[in-house]
Design a protein around this motif. Structure first.
Motif, PDB file in Angstrom:
ATOM      1  N   THR A   1       0.845  -1.191   0.000  1.00  0.00           N
ATOM      2  CA  THR A   1       0.000   0.000   0.000  1.00  0.00           C
ATOM      3  C   THR A   1       0.881   1.242   0.000  1.00  0.00           C
ATOM      4  OG1 THR A   1      -1.756  -1.129   1.222  1.00  0.00           O
ATOM      5  CG2 THR A   1      -1.809   1.279   1.212  1.00  0.00           C
TER       6      THR A   1
ATOM      7  N   LEU B   1       0.491   5.585  -1.335  1.00  0.00           N
ATOM      8  CA  LEU B   1      -0.391   6.627  -1.860  1.00  0.00           C
ATOM      9  C   LEU B   1      -1.857   6.194  -1.731  1.00  0.00           C
ATOM     10  CD1 LEU B   1       1.610   7.646  -5.069  1.00  0.00           C
ATOM     11  CD2 LEU B   1       1.835   8.505  -2.744  1.00  0.00           C
ATOM     12  N   CYS B   2      -2.177   5.518  -0.617  1.00  0.00           N
ATOM     13  CA  CYS B   2      -3.527   5.022  -0.326  1.00  0.00           C
ATOM     14  C   CYS B   2      -4.059   4.097  -1.422  1.00  0.00           C
ATOM     15  CB  CYS B   2      -4.496   6.171  -0.073  1.00  0.00           C
ATOM     16  SG  CYS B   2      -4.187   6.985   1.506  1.00  0.00           S
TER      17      CYS B   2
ATOM     18  N   ASN C   1       0.451   3.162  -9.607  1.00  0.00           N
ATOM     19  CA  ASN C   1      -0.786   2.628  -9.039  1.00  0.00           C
ATOM     20  C   ASN C   1      -1.392   1.523  -9.897  1.00  0.00           C
ATOM     21  OD1 ASN C   1      -0.780   4.214  -6.758  1.00  0.00           O
ATOM     22  ND2 ASN C   1      -2.065   5.812  -7.633  1.00  0.00           N
TER      23      ASN C   1
ATOM     24  N   TYR D   1       3.020  14.003  -0.848  1.00  0.00           N
ATOM     25  CA  TYR D   1       1.935  13.487  -1.670  1.00  0.00           C
ATOM     26  C   TYR D   1       0.619  13.619  -0.914  1.00  0.00           C
ATOM     27  CZ  TYR D   1       5.598  11.563  -4.628  1.00  0.00           C
ATOM     28  OH  TYR D   1       6.679  11.426  -5.457  1.00  0.00           O
ATOM     29  N   ASN D   2      -0.485  13.791  -1.676  1.00  0.00           N
ATOM     30  CA  ASN D   2      -1.785  13.985  -1.046  1.00  0.00           C
ATOM     31  C   ASN D   2      -2.168  12.818  -0.147  1.00  0.00           C
ATOM     32  OD1 ASN D   2      -2.209  16.469  -2.262  1.00  0.00           O
ATOM     33  ND2 ASN D   2      -3.144  15.564  -4.091  1.00  0.00           N
ATOM     34  N   CYS D   3      -1.695  11.649  -0.497  1.00  0.00           N
ATOM     35  CA  CYS D   3      -2.042  10.464   0.285  1.00  0.00           C
ATOM     36  C   CYS D   3      -0.788   9.611   0.409  1.00  0.00           C
ATOM     37  CB  CYS D   3      -3.170   9.695  -0.381  1.00  0.00           C
ATOM     38  SG  CYS D   3      -3.859   8.405   0.652  1.00  0.00           S
ATOM     39  N   SER D   4      -0.023   9.824   1.466  1.00  0.00           N
ATOM     40  CA  SER D   4       1.270   9.154   1.592  1.00  0.00           C
ATOM     41  C   SER D   4       1.265   8.056   2.637  1.00  0.00           C
ATOM     42  CB  SER D   4       2.352  10.181   1.958  1.00  0.00           C
ATOM     43  OG  SER D   4       2.062  10.786   3.213  1.00  0.00           O
ATOM     44  N   ASN D   5       0.100   7.703   3.165  1.00  0.00           N
ATOM     45  CA  ASN D   5      -0.031   6.617   4.148  1.00  0.00           C
ATOM     46  C   ASN D   5       0.682   6.944   5.456  1.00  0.00           C
ATOM     47  OD1 ASN D   5      -1.258   4.081   4.626  1.00  0.00           O
ATOM     48  ND2 ASN D   5       0.710   3.041   4.431  1.00  0.00           N
ATOM     49  N   GLU D   6       1.076   8.201   5.624  1.00  0.00           N
ATOM     50  CA  GLU D   6       1.684   8.707   6.847  1.00  0.00           C
ATOM     51  C   GLU D   6       2.937   7.938   7.249  1.00  0.00           C
ATOM     52  OE1 GLU D   6      -1.299   8.816   9.855  1.00  0.00           O
ATOM     53  OE2 GLU D   6      -2.479  10.368   8.853  1.00  0.00           O
TER      54      GLU D   6
END
Length: 565
Positions: free
Chosen positions: A40, A42-43, A170, A203-208
């Protein structure tokens, strides 16, 4: 003689970074298990092909002159090969790895043991898949330590760390490139970049999740950097810190003190970093250098440099990297590269040549097949070429065909110059002709001193091309913008301390000249390390003929070579 390290590779086990220099190479039992693993980023969760369920894959540690045996077992869905990038493999092209060049792919459910022979390499190299676009997820470091009893040409660092720059898609990369080649269109760019497997904070969605490099104040670290990104050169830097580049492509260079580097796909660099700033958190970042009108991934990947016991600040500073099209910044770094050329690390630059090959490097188009809709400019099919030959990969490997005298797999008439000379880097190309599709190789006599001039052209989307030659390192004796000139350009060559590399960037609308002595017999792939260009045909094969003795001839093929399906 170098030690022989037996790698019979077991799942999930690999060397740790920082093997002490005093340790002799041991015998180890490992295996590369290729299988689909869910990751997983970038979400987005997807199954992707990995080695030992790791992204990046395991790091190999050897010493200069060692030999490694790696058993690769393919539990994936497609055929696969592995290439040991920058390892010369003397007399042993059988284990070099490019698909249908030196071997057929390892089919699903099958395995093959590579014998990887190290010679004079010392520093950082890498391994990666060499079939379709599978190197996007199948890759890892090779750390080559000095011989036992010897050390680096600089003070031994406190610790060493590996840093791997990679692309994240992706989508399934094989499906992506298969769809693009079916229509002759440009493949979609990657969705992000990663440092040691993680995209980072921008990134907007980097999975923290972010890779963090811990350091102690006042200590010096050796960072072993690989650019395994698919299609973009990269700027790299660390906020608030200068660092010293001491090696490139497993060969030492004169130290370069800098705040950033520019590194092309395929290249490696060894960097000394001293943790001498206020103890805190600092971003490590990599962003693209891209000088073309082609689509590309214009994002930035980050990691964190964290001092021991430092408290997290309210904001973490980013390094100031050059702008994406800053050609001057890229040149300011690359023109500083010089071989160390010391008594302990001598070089031997060919002062003359017996064979010169001038190769135009072009992105161009081919006509679309009848009754087929193509996605290239004006309904054409995107292509790429060397000397106007767009390489067609055969269905059986060239090495076995050459070794066994089978003449229907390839032609041995790759030209030693372009078919037409014109203003290659000008705005107009009235004399340009469409490329020819073919499987053409260049035969070179053993022992020849070879000069290759890579001439960039302004056909299609001109850009920097990182050219990689298997089986050899070579000296970059000259490079400039414009058209190479037989009379004036050699006068600018550096024949004293040029860098010795295995991958070199040919500047947009410019040329680069390399030299080497053909003393490694075999079938050796030469290609652009921008993956989309290789897919379009920007490749060829150099065949170095056997010499007069057993020690100067290709070894016999190993047992259990993969069979072409």
């Amino acid at each position: 003689m170098g030690c022989r390290i037996l790698f019979l590779l077991l799942v999930g086990i690999f060397f740790l970074d920082g093997l002490p220099l005093s340790m002799a190479a041991d015998v180890h039992h490992y295996s590369f298990i290729l299988k689909e693993t869910n990751f997983t980023r970038l979400c987005f969760t997807k199954p992707m092909l990995t080695v030992n369920e790791s992204f990046p894959g395991p790091t190999m540690h050897v010493r200069k002159g060692d030999t490694a045996f790696i058993n690769v077992h393919n539990d994936g869905k497609y055929g696969i090969t592995i290439h040991w990038h920058g390892v010369k493999q003397p007399q042993n092209p059988w284990s070099d790895g490019p698909e249908n060049i030196t071997q057929c792919p390892i089919q699903p459910g099958k395995n093959f043991t590579y014998e990887v022979i190290f010679s004079d390499e010392e520093g950082t190299l890498w391994w990666h898949a060499h079939s379709d676009w599978s190197r996007a997820t199948v890759h890892g470091h090779i750390v080559i330590l000095p011989e036992t009893g010897k050390t680096y040409p600089f003070p031994v660092p406190y610790a060493e760390e590996t840093i791997f720059l990679a692309s994240w898609f992706n989508t399934d990369v094989k499906e992506l490139i298969d769809a693009a080649t079916a229509t002759g269109s440009d493949p979609d760019p990657s969705d992000g970049f990663t440092i040691n497997g993680w995209p980072g904070a921008l990134y907007n969605c980097s999975n923290e999740t972010i890779y963090t490099l811990g350091v102690e104040y006042g200590k010096t670290y050796l960072l072993r950097l690989v650019n395994g990104i698919m299609n973009e050169e990269m700027f790299f830097g660390i906020a608030g810190h200068n660092f010293t580049v001491v090696a490139q492509d497993a060969a030492y260079i004169k130290p370069i003190l800098t705040s950033y580097i520019m590194i092309t796909p395929g290249q490696t660099m060894d960097i000394l970093l001293t943790a001498d700033q206020t103890p805190s958190y600092y971003y490590i970042a990599a962003s693209p250098f891209f000088d073309s009108n082609a689509p590309f991934d214009n994002t930035t990947t980050t990691a964190i440099l964290k001092y021991t016991n430092a408290s997290a600040p309210s904001s973490i500073p980013l390094p100031t990297l050059p702008f994406v099209t800053d050609k001057e910044a890229a040149d300011n770094f690359t023109t500083q590269l010089r071989a160390l050329a010391s008594e302990d690390h001598p070089i031997s630059v060919p002062q003359n040549f017996t064979e010169r090959i001038i190769i135009t490097v072009s992105v161009n188009q081919l006509p679309c097949d009848a009754n087929v809709t193509c996605g290239g400019p004006g309904g054409s099919r995107l292509a790429a070429s060397l000397n106007n030959i767009s390489f067609s990969t055969p269905t059986t490997d060239i090495l076995q065909a050459y070794y066994r005298g089978l003449n229907d797999t390839f032609d041995d008439d790759f030209p030693n110059q372009p078919p037409v000379f014109f203003n290659f880097t000008g705005d107009e190309a009235d004399d340009y002709i469409l490329p020819e599709v073919g499987t053409k190789v260049r035969l070179i006599n053993y022992g020849a001193s070879v000069e290759i001039v890579y001439q960039g052209t302004n056909i299609g989307n001109a850009e920097n091309h990182p050219m990689h030659l298997h089986g050899y390192s070579f000296y970059v004796v000259g490079s400039a913008y414009g058209n190479w000139n037989e009379t004036t350009s050699p006068a600018t060559y550096n024949l004293i301390d040029p860098p010795e590399v295995n991958t070199v960037g040919v500047p947009k609308n410019g040329w680069t000249s390399i030299r080497f002595v053909a003393k490694n017999p075999g079938v050796w792939y030469m290609h652009c390390h921008l993956e989309r260009h290789t897919s379009w045909g920007m490749n060829t094969v150099i065949v170095v003929k056997n010499g007069p003795t057993n020690a100067t001839q290709i070894r016999r093929p190993p047992p259990n070579l993969p069979i072409c399906a």
